[in-house]
Design a protein around this motif. Structure first.
Motif, mmCIF file in Angstrom:
data_model
loop_
_atom_site.group_PDB
_atom_site.id
_atom_site.type_symbol
_atom_site.label_atom_id
_atom_site.label_comp_id
_atom_site.label_asym_id
_atom_site.label_seq_id
_atom_site.Cartn_x
_atom_site.Cartn_y
_atom_site.Cartn_z
ATOM 1 N N THR A 106 0.864 -1.179 0.000
ATOM 2 C CA THR A 106 0.000 0.000 0.000
ATOM 3 C C THR A 106 0.899 1.227 0.000
ATOM 4 O O THR A 106 2.126 1.108 0.026
ATOM 5 C CB THR A 106 -0.968 0.003 1.198
ATOM 6 N N ASN A 107 0.302 2.415 -0.015
ATOM 7 C CA ASN A 107 1.096 3.639 0.047
ATOM 8 C C ASN A 107 1.742 3.789 1.414
ATOM 9 O O ASN A 107 1.206 3.329 2.426
ATOM 10 C CB ASN A 107 0.223 4.862 -0.229
ATOM 11 N N SER A 108 2.865 4.481 1.464
ATOM 12 C CA SER A 108 3.561 4.652 2.742
ATOM 13 C C SER A 108 2.711 5.419 3.748
ATOM 14 O O SER A 108 2.765 5.142 4.947
ATOM 15 C CB SER A 108 4.900 5.362 2.521
ATOM 16 N N TRP A 109 1.897 6.373 3.265
ATOM 17 C CA TRP A 109 1.057 7.133 4.192
ATOM 18 C C TRP A 109 -0.124 6.315 4.720
ATOM 19 O O TRP A 109 -0.740 6.673 5.711
ATOM 20 C CB TRP A 109 0.555 8.426 3.554
ATOM 21 N N HIS A 110 -0.418 5.199 4.074
ATOM 22 C CA HIS A 110 -1.499 4.321 4.516
ATOM 23 C C HIS A 110 -0.974 3.104 5.279
ATOM 24 O O HIS A 110 -1.735 2.358 5.890
ATOM 25 C CB HIS A 110 -2.288 3.859 3.283
ATOM 26 N N MET A 111 0.350 2.927 5.281
ATOM 27 C CA MET A 111 0.931 1.697 5.804
ATOM 28 C C MET A 111 0.711 1.521 7.307
ATOM 29 O O MET A 111 0.493 0.396 7.773
ATOM 30 C CB MET A 111 2.436 1.651 5.487
ATOM 31 N N ALA A 112 0.765 2.585 8.091
ATOM 32 C CA ALA A 112 0.589 2.444 9.539
ATOM 33 C C ALA A 112 -0.771 1.836 9.865
ATOM 34 O O ALA A 112 -0.873 0.909 10.680
ATOM 35 C CB ALA A 112 0.753 3.796 10.234
ATOM 36 N N ARG A 113 -1.821 2.329 9.226
ATOM 37 C CA ARG A 113 -3.153 1.797 9.508
ATOM 38 C C ARG A 113 -3.288 0.365 8.996
ATOM 39 O O ARG A 113 -3.949 -0.470 9.627
ATOM 40 C CB ARG A 113 -4.228 2.694 8.891
ATOM 41 N N ALA A 114 -2.642 0.068 7.871
ATOM 42 C CA ALA A 114 -2.679 -1.297 7.342
ATOM 43 C C ALA A 114 -1.960 -2.262 8.282
ATOM 44 O O ALA A 114 -2.482 -3.333 8.629
ATOM 45 C CB ALA A 114 -2.039 -1.331 5.958
ATOM 46 N N LEU A 115 -0.749 -1.893 8.717
ATOM 47 C CA LEU A 115 0.011 -2.755 9.616
ATOM 48 C C LEU A 115 -0.721 -2.958 10.937
ATOM 49 O O LEU A 115 -0.748 -4.058 11.493
ATOM 50 C CB LEU A 115 1.399 -2.171 9.865
ATOM 51 N N TRP A 116 -1.299 -1.872 11.456
ATOM 52 C CA TRP A 116 -2.018 -1.990 12.721
ATOM 53 C C TRP A 116 -3.217 -2.930 12.573
ATOM 54 O O TRP A 116 -3.514 -3.726 13.464
ATOM 55 C CB TRP A 116 -2.494 -0.620 13.200
ATOM 56 N N SER A 117 -3.903 -2.868 11.430
ATOM 57 C CA SER A 117 -5.072 -3.720 11.215
ATOM 58 C C SER A 117 -4.676 -5.189 11.184
ATOM 59 O O SER A 117 -5.352 -6.035 11.794
ATOM 60 C CB SER A 117 -5.772 -3.325 9.908
ATOM 61 N N PHE A 118 -3.580 -5.518 10.498
ATOM 62 C CA PHE A 118 -3.125 -6.907 10.489
ATOM 63 C C PHE A 118 -2.673 -7.336 11.879
ATOM 64 O O PHE A 118 -2.889 -8.487 12.287
ATOM 65 C CB PHE A 118 -2.006 -7.090 9.463
ATOM 66 N N TYR A 119 -2.048 -6.434 12.614
ATOM 67 C CA TYR A 119 -1.651 -6.735 13.988
ATOM 68 C C TYR A 119 -2.895 -7.016 14.840
ATOM 69 O O TYR A 119 -2.916 -7.967 15.639
ATOM 70 C CB TYR A 119 -0.860 -5.565 14.565
ATOM 71 N N ALA A 120 -3.935 -6.203 14.654
ATOM 72 C CA ALA A 120 -5.149 -6.352 15.458
ATOM 73 C C ALA A 120 -5.867 -7.668 15.185
ATOM 74 O O ALA A 120 -6.502 -8.236 16.086
ATOM 75 C CB ALA A 120 -6.101 -5.182 15.196
ATOM 76 N N VAL A 121 -5.774 -8.185 13.954
ATOM 77 C CA VAL A 121 -6.436 -9.461 13.653
ATOM 78 C C VAL A 121 -5.500 -10.646 13.849
ATOM 79 O O VAL A 121 -5.882 -11.790 13.603
ATOM 80 C CB VAL A 121 -6.999 -9.461 12.210
ATOM 81 N N GLY A 122 -4.269 -10.365 14.286
ATOM 82 C CA GLY A 122 -3.342 -11.441 14.631
ATOM 83 C C GLY A 122 -2.667 -12.117 13.460
ATOM 84 O O GLY A 122 -2.328 -13.307 13.550
ATOM 85 N N TYR A 123 -2.450 -11.368 12.377
ATOM 86 C CA TYR A 123 -1.796 -11.982 11.209
ATOM 87 C C TYR A 123 -0.491 -11.251 10.922
ATOM 88 O O TYR A 123 -0.486 -10.039 10.669
ATOM 89 C CB TYR A 123 -2.707 -11.925 9.987
ATOM 90 N N PRO A 124 0.656 -11.945 10.924
ATOM 91 C CA PRO A 124 1.955 -11.290 10.727
ATOM 92 C C PRO A 124 2.163 -10.862 9.265
ATOM 93 O O PRO A 124 1.916 -11.650 8.343
ATOM 94 C CB PRO A 124 2.976 -12.365 11.118
ATOM 95 N N VAL A 125 2.619 -9.634 9.086
ATOM 96 C CA VAL A 125 2.920 -9.133 7.744
ATOM 97 C C VAL A 125 4.203 -8.310 7.773
ATOM 98 O O VAL A 125 4.652 -7.858 8.833
ATOM 99 C CB VAL A 125 1.776 -8.254 7.179
ATOM 100 N N ILE A 126 4.773 -8.123 6.590
ATOM 101 C CA ILE A 126 5.916 -7.236 6.395
ATOM 102 C C ILE A 126 5.495 -6.143 5.424
ATOM 103 O O ILE A 126 4.860 -6.428 4.403
ATOM 104 C CB ILE A 126 7.138 -7.988 5.843
ATOM 105 N N ALA A 127 5.847 -4.916 5.724
ATOM 106 C CA ALA A 127 5.482 -3.787 4.865
ATOM 107 C C ALA A 127 6.273 -3.815 3.560
ATOM 108 O O ALA A 127 7.479 -4.049 3.564
ATOM 109 C CB ALA A 127 5.735 -2.474 5.590
ATOM 110 N N ALA A 128 5.563 -3.575 2.462
ATOM 111 C CA ALA A 128 6.194 -3.403 1.149
ATOM 112 C C ALA A 128 5.583 -2.159 0.516
ATOM 113 O O ALA A 128 4.814 -2.239 -0.447
ATOM 114 C CB ALA A 128 5.967 -4.630 0.272
#
Length: 249
Positions: free
Chosen positions: A182-204
């Motif tokens: 996703t865009n860098s300005w949207h990445m924080a909310r995306a990462l937090w959402s995956f964290y909240a649902v318990g799924y590990p991801v790496i930002a790209a």
């Protein structure tokens, strides 16, 4: 909330335009209060339209991705998840992805060529659209970029639901972690959402290096700066709402 009041219309700088109009109307009966409200709203609108303020807001949204909690990766990422943004309605034709979504698809194509990982596109149905965002994204990736799409997640309406439903699909496929595009300005909310649902991801994230040349122009309003401020404030407010709503941080 009434259907004709959208979330986007209440996010600055759109909110500042609304407040300025309210101030003008209010001024017909309460001159001082109306003038004060309209002046403050116009001043805020001016500031968010300047390159200097827009740059600072964008940088703030970018940097939040570095402090969002993360989950340990159980294994190397096994898929690429691409999050949707907007679409373009084509009267008399087939709807297609908008420019922000297209940028994300281009980055996903680069990641696919680099890693060879299967791709999941995530985006639900929007009013008036003739296909889900996931469907439009898959069509664009396959026809414009010649990149295959393995999964379509077409139930989500928010970033949190992007993460929730994408994680469900990937878990069923036996994939325990993924890259998220996703865009860098949207990445924080995306990462937090995956964290909240318990799924590990790496930002790209998209490569969006920011710089601000020091010149008098940084204090004069520009339309691109106003758009940038909108995106940044949308994310900052959205992340604060998510943290309060889901209470996971």
């Amino acid at each position: 909330m009434l259907r004709w009041i959208s979330y986007s219309s209440l996010v600055p700088p759109n909110l500042f335009i609304l407040l300025a109009m309210i101030g003008v109307v209010l001024g017909s009966r309460f001159r001082r209060a109306g003038l004060l409200l309209a002046t403050a709203a116009v001043a805020c609108l001016y500031l968010t339209a300047t390159p200097g303020v827009s740059f600072l807001l964008m940088r703030s949204a970018d940097k939040l991705a570095g402090i969002v909690p993360s989950l340990p990766l159980p294994a190397s990422p096994g898929a690429i998840v691409v999050l949707s943004a907007e679409y373009r309605h084509i009267p008399g034709g087939k709807d297609t992805v908008g420019p922000v979504t297209l940028e994300r698809l281009a980055q996903a194509a680069r990641e696919w060529r680099r890693t060879g990982l299967p791709i999941l596109v995530s985006g639900g149905w929007l009013e008036r659209a003739d296909d889900s965002l996931a469907g439009m994204m898959a069509q664009s990736l396959e026809s414009d970029f010649r990149v295959p799409v393995q999964w379509r997640e077409d139930r989500s309406r928010t970033t949190y639901e992007n993460a929730l439903y994408s994680a469900e699909i990937l878990r069923r496929a036996g994939i325990s972690s993924a890259l998220v595009v996703t865009n860098s300005w949207h990445m924080a909310r995306a990462l937090w959402s995956f964290y909240a649902v318990g799924y590990p991801v790496i930002a790209a994230p998209l490569p969006e290096g920011r710089s601000l040349p020091l010149s008098p122009s940084i204090v004069f309003p520009q339309v691109p700066s106003l758009v940038g401020s909108y995106y940044a404030l949308h994310e900052l407010i959205g992340l604060a709402w998510y943290v309060g709503r889901y209470r996971k941080w």
